[in-house]
Design an enzyme around this catalytic site. Structure first.
Site, short mmCIF file in Angstrom:
data_model
loop_
_atom_site.label_atom_id
_atom_site.label_comp_id
_atom_site.label_asym_id
_atom_site.label_seq_id
_atom_site.Cartn_x
_atom_site.Cartn_y
_atom_site.Cartn_z
N HIS A 131 0.34 -1.16 0.03
CA HIS A 131 -0.03 -0.09 0.32
C HIS A 131 0.84 1.25 -0.10
CE1 HIS A 131 -3.19 2.97 1.99
NE2 HIS A 131 -3.54 1.58 1.12
N ASP A 208 3.18 -4.37 8.12
CA ASP A 208 2.23 -3.70 7.61
C ASP A 208 0.98 -5.00 7.87
OD1 ASP A 208 -0.08 -2.91 7.00
OD2 ASP A 208 0.95 -1.68 4.98
N GLN A 211 -4.68 -5.32 7.14
CA GLN A 211 -5.45 -6.68 6.13
C GLN A 211 -5.74 -7.46 7.40
OE1 GLN A 211 -8.19 -5.23 4.91
NE2 GLN A 211 -7.21 -2.81 3.55
N CYS A 372 -4.57 2.30 -3.99
CA CYS A 372 -3.22 2.91 -3.39
C CYS A 372 -2.29 2.17 -3.45
CB CYS A 372 -3.69 3.35 -1.82
SG CYS A 372 -4.83 4.43 -1.53
N1 PLP Z 1 -1.80 -0.64 4.84
C1 PLP Z 1 -2.89 -1.42 3.74
C2 PLP Z 1 -2.56 -2.52 3.70
C3 PLP Z 1 -4.78 -1.21 3.98
O1 PLP Z 1 -5.14 -1.68 3.23
C4 PLP Z 1 -4.32 0.06 4.21
C5 PLP Z 1 -5.34 0.99 3.89
O2 PLP Z 1 -6.46 0.37 2.86
C6 PLP Z 1 -2.82 1.15 4.92
C7 PLP Z 1 -2.02 0.50 5.30
C8 PLP Z 1 -3.15 2.33 5.76
O3 PLP Z 1 -4.24 2.74 6.85
P1 PLP Z 1 -4.94 4.10 7.66
O4 PLP Z 1 -5.29 4.98 6.19
O5 PLP Z 1 -5.93 3.42 8.20
O6 PLP Z 1 -3.97 4.37 7.84
#
Ligand code: PLP
Length: 418
Positions: A131, A208, A211, A372
């Site tokens: 992401h 991260d 998900q 994203c």
């Molecule tokens: N990382 C992953 C894999 C995500 O799917 C997302 C959000 O869709 C994020 C990071 C970012 O999360 P947040 O916008 O809640 O900080």
């Protein structure tokens, strides 16, 4: 087309949709079929109530308060941290830093751990399926330090190319940052194995978990990772709250990244000293009600049972993969051997955005676009996908509605049914 029937639902799961007030509201005069859970999950009444009750009965600013309400709010905030600690199986509550979410947690590590330590010649490794939140903070800190960003490629099925990883990990790698579950493809990465390989070359590992946490049990000590980031809103909790897990020794050795109230021990114009962790990383008034709501979300998810949720969502994924895959003109993107409940797809001749709009008219909420994850879309040579993502409250009827709506979109594009 005969997709396999989903195994009978766990009794707790069969009733789960009733716990989420928003699922009872019609959208465009139709039953809401909410399949955009990877973007954010809906909230059970227990979470909504926990936040409202906090504001009704316990609201005050935390720490330093001598009055009863402030002490009460502090207790609730501290209890929420312990709730997250146990949920993540962290060794101690100080290893949990509250943040606004995954994005802020990753930026915290980039600025407080990486920035003071890395320089030219050092490398940060990410993967092609990240992401933007797990790419851009590293690009920024590479610009600031002169370090280099390297990328692990992804194969046609959407899995990491592990042979390439061996060549990319080396003595210059200082940090390997990778996603537990891909938000665009649903691929589940072998976290413990990736952490082991990072540690073998002396690099730290950041996961991260945005998900992952709502869909499977996570034990940061068993995974062996150094940092793990997640967002409350993808876990049936409120927006604006999330957490960074960091091994105590690492957090303790890190300087602050934002300055302000609560993160200091003493302040003088000649110089200031810092609070212990985790307060050192929580400058300013935090999202107290959000932390309370997050703790309620964890209570809720554990009352349903992560094991039952994982089984249910895998059954939904298998069913949807078969049902949608059987529709002619549908191409599934991301067919990894290990997947979580995320289904990315393209429908021949229909742009994902048009598809998303037509599905919306049918009451089916999906996401369309690059999710994203632009570098990943470039890897597949596509501008984006349509994405259905499942949560504990989805069922067979939701998948039937999805497939029917996709067929309807195809008819519309063929000029039938106008
Ligand atoms: N990382 C992953 C894999 C995500 O799917 C997302 C959000 O869709 C994020 C990071 C970012 O999360 P947040 O916008 O809640 O900080």
């Amino acid at each position: 087309m005969n997709a396999p029937a989903i195994a009978p639902l766990d009794p707790a799961l069969a009733r789960a949709a009733a716990d989420f007030p928003i699922l009872a509201r019609p959208v465009r005069k139709r039953r809401l079929v909410y399949l955009d859970n990877a973007a954010t999950t809906q909230k059970p009444a227990a979470v909504i109530e926990a936040e409202a009750t906090f504001y009704r009965e316990s609201n005050a600013n935390i720490h330093r308060g001598v009055h009863w309400l402030s002490q009460r709010a502090t207790e609730l905030y501290d209890a929420a941290r312990e709730r997250v600690q146990h949920f993540m199986h962290a060794a101690r509550p100080e290893e949990i830093v509250f943040t606004r979410g995954t994005t802020e947690a990753i930026n915290l590590v980039a600025q407080a751990w990486v920035r003071p330590r890395l320089g030219p010649g050092d490398e940060i490794l990410v993967t092609c399926m990240e992401h933007h939140s797990n790419i851009v903070p590293w690009q920024l800190v590479c610009e600031q330090t002169g370090a280099t960003l390297k990328v692990v490629p992804v194969d046609e099925r959407g899995q990491l190319e592990l042979e390439a990883l061996d060549a990319l990990l080396g003595p210059r790698t200082r940090l390997f940052a990778f996603t537990h579950v891909s938000n665009a493809l649903g691929t589940v990465n072998p976290v413990a194995e990736l952490v082991r390989r990072a540690h073998a070359v002396g690099a730290l590992a950041l996961v991260d978990g945005a998900q992952a946490v709502a869909h499977q049990a996570v034990d940061v000590q068993a995974l062996g990772c150094d940092f793990y980031a997640f967002s409350g809103h993808k876990l049936y909790g409120p927006t604006g709250i999330g957490a960074l897990y960091g091994r105590f020794e690492l957090l303790d050795a890190m300087g602050p990244w934002q300055g302000g109230g609560d993160m200091i021990r003493t302040v003088r114009f000649e110089g200031s000293t810092w609070a212990d962790v985790p307060q050192r990383f929580e400058a300013g008034t935090p999202n107290i009600a959000g932390a309370v709501g997050l703790a309620a979300a964890i209570d809720y998810i554990e009352s349903v049972g992560l094991e039952a949720i994982a089984v249910h969502e895998h059954a939904l994924l298998a069913h949807a993969t078969e049902a949608l895959g059987a529709v002619s003109g549908v191409r599934l993107i991301g067919t990894a051997a290990h997947k979580a409940g995320i289904l990315s797809f393209l429908v021949e001749g229909i742009h994902p955005h048009d598809l998303g709009t037509i599905l919306d008219v049918e009451g089916v909420a999906i996401r369309a676009g690059h999710h994203c994850a632009m570098p990943l879309m470039n890897r597949f040579g596509i501008p984006g996908t349509a994405r259905a993502s499942f949560a504990l409250y989805n069922d067979e009827a939701d998948i039937a509605a999805l497939v029917a709506a996709v067929r309807k979109a195809q008819q519309l594009f063929r000029g039938e049914g106008r």
